[in-house]
Motif scaffolding. Structure first.
Motif, mmCIF file in Angstrom:
data_model
loop_
_atom_site.group_PDB
_atom_site.id
_atom_site.type_symbol
_atom_site.label_atom_id
_atom_site.label_comp_id
_atom_site.label_asym_id
_atom_site.label_seq_id
_atom_site.Cartn_x
_atom_site.Cartn_y
_atom_site.Cartn_z
ATOM 1 N N THR A 48 24.314 53.840 44.491
ATOM 2 C CA THR A 48 25.737 54.091 44.660
ATOM 3 C C THR A 48 26.219 54.881 43.451
ATOM 4 O O THR A 48 25.672 54.756 42.354
ATOM 5 N N SER A 49 27.222 55.702 43.669
ATOM 6 C CA SER A 49 27.787 56.517 42.601
ATOM 7 C C SER A 49 29.307 56.447 42.710
ATOM 8 O O SER A 49 29.884 56.803 43.731
ATOM 9 N N GLU A 50 29.927 55.963 41.672
ATOM 10 C CA GLU A 50 31.371 55.727 41.670
ATOM 11 C C GLU A 50 32.171 56.995 41.943
ATOM 12 O O GLU A 50 31.823 58.081 41.474
ATOM 13 N N VAL A 51 33.239 56.874 42.695
ATOM 14 C CA VAL A 51 34.237 57.919 42.873
ATOM 15 C C VAL A 51 35.572 57.359 42.403
ATOM 16 O O VAL A 51 35.692 56.184 42.077
ATOM 17 N N THR A 52 36.579 58.208 42.367
ATOM 18 C CA THR A 52 37.910 57.758 41.973
ATOM 19 C C THR A 52 38.807 57.707 43.200
ATOM 20 O O THR A 52 39.195 58.749 43.741
ATOM 21 N N MET A 53 39.100 56.516 43.657
ATOM 22 C CA MET A 53 40.050 56.336 44.754
ATOM 23 C C MET A 53 41.459 56.254 44.175
ATOM 24 O O MET A 53 41.648 55.702 43.094
ATOM 25 N N TYR A 54 42.414 56.817 44.881
ATOM 26 C CA TYR A 54 43.788 56.784 44.372
ATOM 27 C C TYR A 54 44.785 56.763 45.522
ATOM 28 O O TYR A 54 44.497 57.219 46.641
ATOM 29 N N ASN A 55 45.961 56.221 45.240
ATOM 30 C CA ASN A 55 47.012 56.049 46.228
ATOM 31 C C ASN A 55 47.936 57.265 46.200
ATOM 32 O O ASN A 55 48.704 57.450 45.244
ATOM 33 N N LYS A 56 47.884 58.092 47.242
ATOM 34 C CA LYS A 56 48.667 59.327 47.287
ATOM 35 C C LYS A 56 50.167 59.048 47.271
ATOM 36 O O LYS A 56 50.942 59.808 46.671
ATOM 37 N N SER A 57 50.575 57.987 47.933
ATOM 38 C CA SER A 57 51.999 57.650 47.965
ATOM 39 C C SER A 57 52.519 57.337 46.574
ATOM 40 O O SER A 57 53.596 57.802 46.169
ATOM 41 N N LEU A 58 51.746 56.557 45.802
ATOM 42 C CA LEU A 58 52.158 56.236 44.437
ATOM 43 C C LEU A 58 52.093 57.466 43.538
ATOM 44 O O LEU A 58 52.912 57.612 42.619
ATOM 45 N N PHE A 59 51.155 58.343 43.784
ATOM 46 C CA PHE A 59 51.083 59.605 43.038
ATOM 47 C C PHE A 59 52.379 60.406 43.228
ATOM 48 O O PHE A 59 52.932 60.947 42.274
ATOM 49 N N LYS A 60 52.832 60.480 44.465
ATOM 50 C CA LYS A 60 54.065 61.225 44.750
ATOM 51 C C LYS A 60 55.262 60.598 44.061
ATOM 52 O O LYS A 60 56.121 61.290 43.501
ATOM 53 N N LYS A 61 55.335 59.260 44.069
ATOM 54 C CA LYS A 61 56.439 58.567 43.406
ATOM 55 C C LYS A 61 56.438 58.828 41.905
ATOM 56 O O LYS A 61 57.494 58.815 41.261
ATOM 57 N N ALA A 62 55.242 59.066 41.351
ATOM 58 C CA ALA A 62 55.124 59.327 39.917
ATOM 59 C C ALA A 62 55.236 60.808 39.578
ATOM 60 O O ALA A 62 55.116 61.182 38.404
ATOM 61 N N TYR A 67 44.371 46.895 43.840
ATOM 62 C CA TYR A 67 44.509 48.174 44.542
ATOM 63 C C TYR A 67 44.931 47.955 45.996
ATOM 64 O O TYR A 67 45.800 48.656 46.522
ATOM 65 N N GLN A 68 44.319 46.983 46.644
ATOM 66 C CA GLN A 68 44.639 46.707 48.040
ATOM 67 C C GLN A 68 46.089 46.244 48.207
ATOM 68 O O GLN A 68 46.694 46.451 49.263
ATOM 69 N N ALA A 69 46.638 45.632 47.176
ATOM 70 C CA ALA A 69 48.024 45.161 47.224
ATOM 71 C C ALA A 69 49.020 46.240 46.806
ATOM 72 O O ALA A 69 50.229 45.996 46.816
ATOM 73 N N GLY A 70 48.526 47.428 46.443
ATOM 74 C CA GLY A 70 49.413 48.494 46.006
ATOM 75 C C GLY A 70 49.964 48.286 44.610
ATOM 76 O O GLY A 70 50.963 48.885 44.230
ATOM 77 N N ARG A 71 49.272 47.442 43.804
ATOM 78 C CA ARG A 71 49.732 47.156 42.444
ATOM 79 C C ARG A 71 49.186 48.143 41.420
ATOM 80 O O ARG A 71 49.702 48.227 40.305
ATOM 81 N N VAL A 72 48.126 48.865 41.749
ATOM 82 C CA VAL A 72 47.613 49.925 40.878
ATOM 83 C C VAL A 72 47.369 51.183 41.707
ATOM 84 O O VAL A 72 47.041 51.097 42.899
ATOM 85 N N GLY A 73 47.544 52.323 41.076
ATOM 86 C CA GLY A 73 47.429 53.587 41.807
ATOM 87 C C GLY A 73 46.055 54.225 41.730
ATOM 88 O O GLY A 73 45.743 55.097 42.544
ATOM 89 N N LEU A 74 45.230 53.817 40.751
ATOM 90 C CA LEU A 74 43.909 54.405 40.557
ATOM 91 C C LEU A 74 42.848 53.328 40.638
ATOM 92 O O LEU A 74 43.008 52.234 40.077
ATOM 93 N N PHE A 75 41.744 53.640 41.323
ATOM 94 C CA PHE A 75 40.697 52.637 41.546
ATOM 95 C C PHE A 75 39.332 53.304 41.502
ATOM 96 O O PHE A 75 38.767 53.671 42.519
ATOM 97 N N PRO A 76 38.741 53.482 40.304
ATOM 98 C CA PRO A 76 37.387 54.020 40.211
ATOM 99 C C PRO A 76 36.378 52.960 40.654
ATOM 100 O O PRO A 76 36.291 51.891 40.050
ATOM 101 N N SER A 77 35.614 53.248 41.706
ATOM 102 C CA SER A 77 34.638 52.282 42.189
ATOM 103 C C SER A 77 33.718 52.949 43.201
ATOM 104 O O SER A 77 33.838 54.148 43.491
ATOM 105 N N GLY A 78 32.797 52.177 43.737
ATOM 106 C CA GLY A 78 31.848 52.701 44.708
ATOM 107 C C GLY A 78 32.512 53.053 46.025
ATOM 108 O O GLY A 78 33.450 52.371 46.462
#
Length: 437
Positions: A159-173, A271-282
């Motif tokens: 497995t190789s980690e990618v950076t998952m991120y919440n587009k909605s929270l990105f827009k709010k920021a 991340y699943q609860a929308g409490r963080v906008g960035l989630f580096p993981s598999g």
């Protein structure tokens, strides 16, 4: 698949493809290794294959592989044994002491390292020399032991980690949802913007120190061990400067206040609860997010693995190892080689969010094309591009005890109780005391 099971397991695949030529072994040598070369005559005997908590979810897959192998090799009987994930290391240690290890065992480098260091496994550089060139170099090297020649496992899947991120929270920021961070500085900057916009309702990221801290140092070129692989050396000025950035990020609220002592499972929940906008993981966590938080999944996009100036990327490796106590090494190495050959790994990867360790399989259009354009397809292509030059950056000596000692000192620095340099000095001293003991 439940989310808890998904944290440590992969889905099953059906067996396809023909059997590759068996990796044979010759007569025994005094050190337990045997020269490479084709086995004389047909393979015979019983091979015990041990996995970690795959039954009953993966029974169809494993039995399919076994049936196909046995059909090609009628003189071999493969007996599958499955053990719980919890307590696996203790069981393996006890089995090694009793001389009852299975013929083929599925382990990652960290689980295997204590037994590798004691010479429990055969050297695949010798036993499987005819297939070594098929594998990604970094994956094959993951089963080496510092200070010893040889490599002691055939890489199975990665497995190789990618950076998952919440587009909605990105827009709010006010961040561009089409431009995720790719460097540590960008990660801190975007994390700060997210936390500022969230005002306590959501944050930039989660530190996940147990999973990430030592890996992030390695990505930035910090030498974790000396050249002999015996002493920890990560208390460099560069490492202290990075830890200072972590301290500053924590003070500025990039991370939730309660996150310092939380593990990767809590990061996933956040991340699943929308409490963080960035989630580096598999990338496998995309499936878990979709199952547990479909609305968050709809807003999730992916970017490359966060890395330093060198561009070094980390990968996690699972492999197949054959103990020296095996009474049927010819058949054991042949079975391990078959399980991890190009065609079977490609089939495995088309059902599971993992990557093959065989270079040929990574060149398949499944990994190079855009696919259906889904976020899963994007993650697959990104991670496959990274993995070709990826490495298992975490030394095998970085076991649970060392991790706990190091993370404890890092937590004190983030709380302002130790300076970054002092925290790293004490972490190195503690890690060296554990490793030397």
């Amino acid at each position: 698949m439940s989310s808890s099971r998904g944290l440590r397991l992969v889905c099953a695949v059906a067996v396809i493809g023909a059997l590759t030529s068996a990796c044979g072994l010759g007569g025994s040598s005094d050190d337990g290794n045997e020269p490479a070369g084709a086995a004389k005559g047909p393979l015979k005997g019983t091979v015990t294959f041990e996995t970690l908590q795959l039954k009953p979810t993966f029974t169809k897959y494993v039995n399919g592989v076994i049936d196909a192998f046995e059909k090609k090799n009628p003189g071999v009987n493969v007996k599958w044994v499955d053990i719980p994930f919890q307590g696996a290391q203790e069981k393996l240690t006890a089995d090694a002491a009793a001389g009852t290890l299975p013929d083929v065992v599925n382990l990652n480098p960290q689980f295997a390292q204590a037994l590798e260091a004691k010479g429990q496994f055969i050297d695949m550089d010798t036993a499987a020399s005819d297939v070594k060139a098929d594998y990604i170099p970094g994956a094959w090297q993951a089963f080496t032991v510092p200070g010893r020649s040889g490599s002691y496992g055939i890489p199975w899947y990665l497995t190789s980690e990618v950076t998952m991120y919440n587009k909605s929270l990105f827009k709010k920021a006010g961040l561009d949802p089409a431009k995720p961070p790719a460097s540590f500085d960008e990660l801190f900057a975007d994390g700060g913007a997210l936390s500022k916009a969230g005002k306590g309702s959501f944050y930039g990221a989660h530190p996940a120190l147990e999973n990430r801290f030592i890996t992030d140092l390695a990505k930035q070129g910090v030498p974790l061990l000396d050249k002999d692989g015996r002493k920890w050396t990560f208390n460099t000025p560069e490492a202290a400067a990075y830890l200072a950035k972590l301290v500053d990020a924590y003070k500025k609220g990039v991370y939730p206040k309660d996150s310092l002592t939380q593990d990767h499972s809590k990061e996933t929940e956040a991340y699943q609860a929308g409490r963080v906008g960035l989630f580096p993981s598999g990338p496998n966590f995309l499936t878990i997010i979709k199952q547990n938080a479909p609305k968050i999944a709809e807003q999730t996009a992916v970017g490359p693995q966060i890395t330093g100036e060198s561009g070094a990327t980390n990968m996690s490796v699972m492999g197949l190892l054959v103990p020296k106590t095996s009474k049927n090494r010819n058949a054991a190495v042949a079975f391990a080689s078959y399980m991890a050959d190009s065609e079977n790994q490609l089939a495995f990867s088309k059902i599971v969010t993992v990557l093959p360790s065989v270079t040929k399989a990574l060149k398949d259009p499944y990994f190079t094309d855009a696919g259906d354009g889904s976020v899963e397809a994007q993650a697959r292509r990104i991670s496959a591009q990274q993995i070709a030059k990826g490495q298992n950056l975490v030394p095998v000596q970085y076991d649970a005890r060392v991790t706990q000692a190091v993370v404890g000192k890092v937590q004190l620095a983030l709380q302002g109780k130790l300076t970054p340099q002092k925290a790293l000095d004490q972490a190195v001293d503690a890690a060296n005391a554990i490793t030397a003991g």
